[in-house]
Enzyme design. Sequence first.
Site, short mmCIF file in Angstrom:
data_model
loop_
_atom_site.label_atom_id
_atom_site.label_comp_id
_atom_site.label_asym_id
_atom_site.label_seq_id
_atom_site.Cartn_x
_atom_site.Cartn_y
_atom_site.Cartn_z
N HIS A 135 0.85 -1.19 0.00
CA HIS A 135 0.00 0.00 0.00
C HIS A 135 0.88 1.24 0.00
O HIS A 135 1.95 1.27 0.63
CB HIS A 135 -0.90 -0.01 1.24
CG HIS A 135 -1.95 1.06 1.25
ND1 HIS A 135 -1.67 2.35 1.61
CD2 HIS A 135 -3.28 1.03 0.94
CE1 HIS A 135 -2.78 3.08 1.54
NE2 HIS A 135 -3.76 2.30 1.13
N GLU A 137 0.72 4.15 1.46
CA GLU A 137 1.07 4.69 2.78
C GLU A 137 2.10 3.82 3.47
O GLU A 137 3.08 4.32 4.04
CB GLU A 137 -0.17 4.79 3.67
CG GLU A 137 0.15 5.35 5.05
CD GLU A 137 -0.98 5.23 6.05
OE1 GLU A 137 -0.69 5.01 7.25
OE2 GLU A 137 -2.15 5.36 5.64
N THR A 173 -2.53 4.06 9.11
CA THR A 173 -3.55 4.92 9.72
C THR A 173 -4.98 4.48 9.43
O THR A 173 -5.89 4.82 10.18
CB THR A 173 -3.39 6.38 9.23
OG1 THR A 173 -3.53 6.43 7.81
CG2 THR A 173 -2.03 6.92 9.64
N CYS A 203 -6.03 6.52 12.40
CA CYS A 203 -6.80 7.76 12.29
C CYS A 203 -8.21 7.53 12.80
O CYS A 203 -8.94 6.67 12.28
CB CYS A 203 -6.83 8.23 10.84
SG CYS A 203 -7.89 9.66 10.56
N ASN A 233 -9.59 0.84 1.58
CA ASN A 233 -10.56 1.27 2.58
C ASN A 233 -11.97 0.90 2.16
O ASN A 233 -12.77 0.43 2.97
CB ASN A 233 -10.42 2.79 2.77
CG ASN A 233 -11.54 3.39 3.57
OD1 ASN A 233 -12.46 3.98 3.02
ND2 ASN A 233 -11.49 3.24 4.88
N SER A 275 -12.38 7.71 -0.22
CA SER A 275 -11.98 8.29 -1.50
C SER A 275 -13.15 8.43 -2.46
O SER A 275 -12.95 8.67 -3.66
CB SER A 275 -10.89 7.42 -2.14
OG SER A 275 -11.32 6.07 -2.27
#
Length: 293
Positions: A135, A137, A173, A203, A233, A275
Amino acid sequence: MQIIRAKTAGFCFGVDRAVKLTYDLLAQGRKVATLGPLIHNAQVVADLEAKGAVTCPDIDAVPDGYEVIIRSHGVTPDVYRTCEARGIPVIDATCPVVLRLQKRIKQAYDEGKRRVAVGETPLPPLILIYGKEGHAEVNGLVGQTEGTAIVIQNADELDGVDLSRDIMLYSQTTKSLEGFQRIVEEIRRRKKTGGFQYFDTICRQVATRLEKMRDFAASHDVVVFVSGAKSSNGKVLCEECRKVNPRTYSVTEASELRPEWVAGAETVGICGATSTPGWLMEEVAKRILNVEF
């Protein structure tokens, strides 16, 4: 039939910030390029490209005279160094939550190296990252450790980790709090020697969506989840909706809707990933209300 859109669906803060910044720069006539799709939504990326943005697979593909926008996922330190060496202006839209996490991991890694250099310890702590291998991130987080951090996606992958060493655990996150806690408990169970520190770096704006999305899905006859095909996500949230409501269907755009999905439904819930733009969910809602679809 009643169509209800989830209040918590749509862009998270980091994605919203990156998208607005890119549109603003394009409106100013700036030449901008993104490293990979700005977000995991094909419609938004296509609209940005139509307005002049260039999506590049890597730094080497950035055209001369273009500025590079760092997307909300963040990048590895090598990307910044390459941009500086080539004289490419950088506009950093890394999510502030991700940026803070990158700095924490780098500080921990640098401190570990320092302790080894002065003879305080023979080995630095082993940095583990709970996240999805590959990923964007996670790649940026691993990059803070010069590629030495180990990424684990579930407790079974701890079988290949040397848990006798001091361990420092962080999380991508956007991972789930429940999954992170399972990793913590499993390390505690297995660990016999060495220290163990863990840091909940998830997060909350994203994490709290999970429970709210479950409640939302359970309260409607049918759920239509709108998300880009490559959104991690989105896949996680949609699956959680489906667990509590089997009549959960995933679409990337309104044209994919099928009439039989909503047959006999009194309420249809519309929700999406971090997103997913609001206008796309509105298009799906309007399509459902159109008897001709």
